[in-house]
Enzyme design. Structure first.
Site, PDB file in Angstrom:
ATOM      1  N   CYS A   1       0.830  -1.206   0.000  1.00  0.00           N
ATOM      2  CA  CYS A   1       0.000   0.000   0.000  1.00  0.00           C
ATOM      3  C   CYS A   1       0.864   1.255   0.000  1.00  0.00           C
ATOM      4  CB  CYS A   1      -0.923  -0.011   1.220  1.00  0.00           C
ATOM      5  SG  CYS A   1      -1.925   1.477   1.372  1.00  0.00           S
TER       6      CYS A   1
ATOM      7  N   CYS B   1      -0.466   4.065   2.230  1.00  0.00           N
ATOM      8  CA  CYS B   1      -0.215   3.842   3.660  1.00  0.00           C
ATOM      9  C   CYS B   1       1.232   4.154   4.038  1.00  0.00           C
ATOM     10  CB  CYS B   1      -0.519   2.397   4.029  1.00  0.00           C
ATOM     11  SG  CYS B   1      -2.126   1.794   3.516  1.00  0.00           S
ATOM     12  N   ASP B   2       2.173   3.732   3.208  1.00  0.00           N
ATOM     13  CA  ASP B   2       3.581   3.705   3.609  1.00  0.00           C
ATOM     14  C   ASP B   2       4.515   4.571   2.774  1.00  0.00           C
ATOM     15  OD1 ASP B   2       2.872   1.796   5.539  1.00  0.00           O
ATOM     16  OD2 ASP B   2       3.114   0.163   4.110  1.00  0.00           O
TER      17      ASP B   2
END
Length: 314
Positions: free
Chosen positions: A136, A139-140
């Site tokens: 993701c 997300c990261d």
């Protein structure tokens, strides 16, 4: 004592949230069970620009939050960050156990658990997940400011997330097994036009390298068979998804890939059980198609719940 509902929705992605909105607005007592937080993969999408009525674009997390708030406004009850520890779909009133503690029952269940990222099964996959290996970018991605990351895949997700990663990383290398992309022409053109993105085509990953920390991806040239290490600070994998149907195996019919066949009204092989969104057999998997599935499933669940109340067989 079990909590009784008219419909229990397993999964809080766009299909589940749409179903929750329609069911709760129809005055059905509605439960939504989600193992994480509502939104599914929609909430990890950086920007959504192809959802009708949204212009020019909206963050996936914001769209997910709005859908959840809509459903809650009409009375849907959410059970978030829980595990389904027991499930019986074979009875007239279905049975859902959460965390071995709480029990929900309903005459109608909508399966909307979606998909999860496909794993490659490479050496180092388990060791580096969350420590250099991610599925993701939204997300990261910000963990890789001014760093070099590898993206594995050649579809729309791989290319679109590669472009997103260039907001943080100084360099992105896309590794793809074919000499051409499966992504749309628009996505491919945008990726090729980005000066921060390099391409390594006709190569496949063979291992995630590192000892104490992630150090890179070992790849094989499919033309020559030669292997080499691409030094990198992180890797993002976009090679497709697998349906999250292990929970219902043996209770509803699955196809050979594990997806749930339904009719056009979202009914599965099990009476009283419907399926919606990415979990079912379908050609296109988009937020819009998931929402449509969820809408239909909720309307059918309403019929089931009303029939049970009418004939007193609850």
């Amino acid at each position: 004592m079990a909590k009784t509902f008219d419909v229990v929705i397993l999964g809080g992605g766009p299909a589940g949230l749409a179903a929750a909105l329609y069911a709760s607005r129809a005055k059905l007592k509605t439960a939504v069970v989600e193992e994480n937080l509502p939104g599914g993969w929609m909430k990890t999408t950086h920007l959504v620009a192809n959802y009708p009525g949204v212009h020019p674009q909206v963050r996936g997390s914001e769209l997910a939050r709005t859908m959840e708030e809509q459903a809650k406004h009409f009375g849907a009850e959410f059970f978030n960050a829980v595990e389904v520890t027991k499930l019986d779909l074979t009875q007239r009133r279905k049975y859902v156990e959460l965390d071995e503690e709480e029990t929900l029952t309903a005459p109608a269940v909508i399966l909307a658990m979606g998909q999860e990222p496909r794993k490659l099964g490479l050496p180092g996959e388990q060791a580096f997940r969350g420590r250099g290996l991610s599925y993701c970018a939204t997300c990261d991605g910000d963990f890789y400011q001014d760093k070099h990351v590898v993206v594995i895949g050649g579809g729309n997700s791989a290319l679109e997330e590669s472009i997103f990663l260039t907001q943080f990383a100084r360099r992105v290398t896309i590794v793809h097994q074919f000499d051409h992309f499966q992504a749309s022409a628009v996505a491919a053109e945008a990726a090729r036009a980005n000066p921060k993105i390099d391409f390594l085509l006709a190569h496949e990953p063979r291992a995630y390298a590192g000892s104490e920390r992630f150090e890179g991806v070992e790849v094989e040239d499919l033309a020559t068979g030669q292997r080499k290490l691409i030094p990198a600070d992180g890797v993002f994998v976009y090679v497709g998804f697998t349906p999250k149907t292990s929970l219902v195996k043996g209770q509803v019919r699955l196809d050979d890939r594990g997806y749930i066949p339904t009719d056009e009204l979202m009914h599965t092989s099990q009476p009283g059980v419907l399926a919606a969104g990415d979990i079912r057999v379908k050609t296109y998997r988009q937020i819009t198609t998931a929402v449509a599935d969820g809408t239909i499933a909720a309307l059918e669940a309403e019929k089931i719940a009303r029939e049970v109340k009418r004939d007193g067989s609850d």
